[in-house]
Design an enzyme around this catalytic site. Sequence first.
Site, PDB file in Angstrom:
ATOM      1  N   ASP A 102      -5.518  -4.079  -2.514  1.00 10.10           N
ATOM      2  CA  ASP A 102      -4.567  -3.384  -1.731  1.00 10.10           C
ATOM      3  C   ASP A 102      -3.639  -4.642  -1.109  1.00 10.10           C
ATOM      4  OD1 ASP A 102      -3.300  -2.239   0.771  1.00 10.10           O
ATOM      5  OD2 ASP A 102      -4.215  -0.575  -0.116  1.00 10.10           O
TER       6      ASP A 102
ATOM      7  N   SER B  19       0.850  -1.147  -0.118  1.00  9.05           N
ATOM      8  CA  SER B  19      -0.012   0.022  -0.099  1.00  9.05           C
ATOM      9  C   SER B  19       0.686   1.234   0.116  1.00  9.05           C
ATOM     10  CB  SER B  19      -1.019  -0.155   1.191  1.00  9.05           C
ATOM     11  OG  SER B  19      -2.030   1.088   1.025  1.00  9.05           O
TER      12      SER B  19
END
Length: 404
Positions: free
Chosen positions: A265, A124
Site C-alpha cells: 500500500d 491507496s
Amino acid sequence: MSETIVGTLIDGGSQGAGRTAASQLLSATDIWSGAPSPPPIPEPVLVPPPAPPPAPVVQAPASIEIVAVAAPVARKPASSRPWPPRKLSLALQGGGTFAAFTWGVLERLLEEPDIGFDTISGASAGAINALLLACGLAEGGREAARARLNRFWLRLMHEASFRSLMLVGGFSPAGSSVAFGPTLRSGHFDPFDLDPLRQALSRDVNFAALRDTRCPKLLIAATRIRDGQQQVFRNDTICADVALASTCPPLVHCAVEIDGEAYWDGGFGGNPPLVKLVQETAATDVLLVQITPSRDSYVPITLAAIDRRLDQIAANAALNAEIAAIEWARPHTMPALRLSKIAAEDSIEGLAQRSSADLGRGFIRLLHRNGREAAERWLGRDADSAAAQIKSDDPAVPAEPALA
C-alpha cells in the site's frame, strides 16, 4: 537705446557685428558716463516673464503626485489572482471507505467549469479516486469523470462485502490482525488471487487514456517492500498492477510485483505524495483532501481502539512532515504557491472513532454528502483564508474553522 544694445550684444556673433556693437557701446558710454550704464541692462532680461510661467506649470503636475495613485496598484497583483483558482492540483489521501468523502469533494469541483486540473497525486484509495477522475477527464471531460466516480462508489456501496474492502485498501495491518487473528496472511486469505479490484478497474479505468495529452499528470504512490521507500508512478507507467500495488493491504492481499519489485500500500511511504506534487505541478494552487483523522479527543483503552488510533497517527505522520517541509521552503523557492486543505474530520464529528472499513450505505452517503458541502464552503472562501489554515495544527485552534 539700451534695448537695442542688449539685442545686439546677445545676438552678435561675427566680427562685423562686433564692430557695430563696439561703436554703439562707445557712444553709449559718452552719453551715460560709462559705469552706471551696465546696471539697467540686466533688468530687461529679467523683465520677460517666459521663465516664471513654465516654473509653476512644471511644479503643478509634480504636486499632483501620480506616484501615490500607482502605489496601491502595485500591490494588487498579489491579490488579483482569481478565486476559485483557474488551475488546480490535487493531493488525495487514502483511508479506506473514508475516501467516499473525497468522492463528494471531486464531484463538487467538477461542477465548476472554470477550474482545470493540472496534477493529481494519490495513495491507496486516494489513488483510485485519482485514476477515476483523470481517466474520465481524458475520455469525456467533466461529466465522464463524474460518471466514473459515481459508478465505482455506488457499485462498492451496493455490492458491499468482506472482499470489497480490498477495493479501497480498507484494512490496516493492526486492525486486520486484531479483528481476524494471526492466521490471516497475504497468501492465505486470497489463495487464488482473484483480485476483485482488478476486475473493478477493468470496468471503470481505461489505462491507455491516461497517456492522452488531455489527461492530468498523475503521481500514484506505492511502498517498495525491499527498502520501505516510496515509489511514485506517472502516467506512462501506470497500469492495473500499479493501482493494485497502491491499494495493497499487507495482511489481506499478496504483495504486487512490478518489474521485479514487490510493493505494498502506498499509504505507508506518503499519503499522499505532496512534495513531489508541489515540485512537478505547473499550477500555483494545490488542494489537499485529508480523510484520515489527525485529532481525537478520546484516549483509546481497548486494543482495537488503540490500533485504530495508531494507524491514524502513522497515516498522517509522513503527510505532516511533507507539509512542514513545504511551508519551510515556500518563502524562498515557491512564494506564489497557495496550499490549502479540506479535512474530513472538520465536517464529520467523531470521525476518529469510526472504522475506515465501514461499508454501510448510510455511512458512505454521509461521507459523500459532507465532502460536497466541504468543497462548497472551500469554493466560497477567499484565497487568503483558504491557504492560511493549513499552517496551523494547534489542537486549541481548529485547522479549518470555516469547515467546522
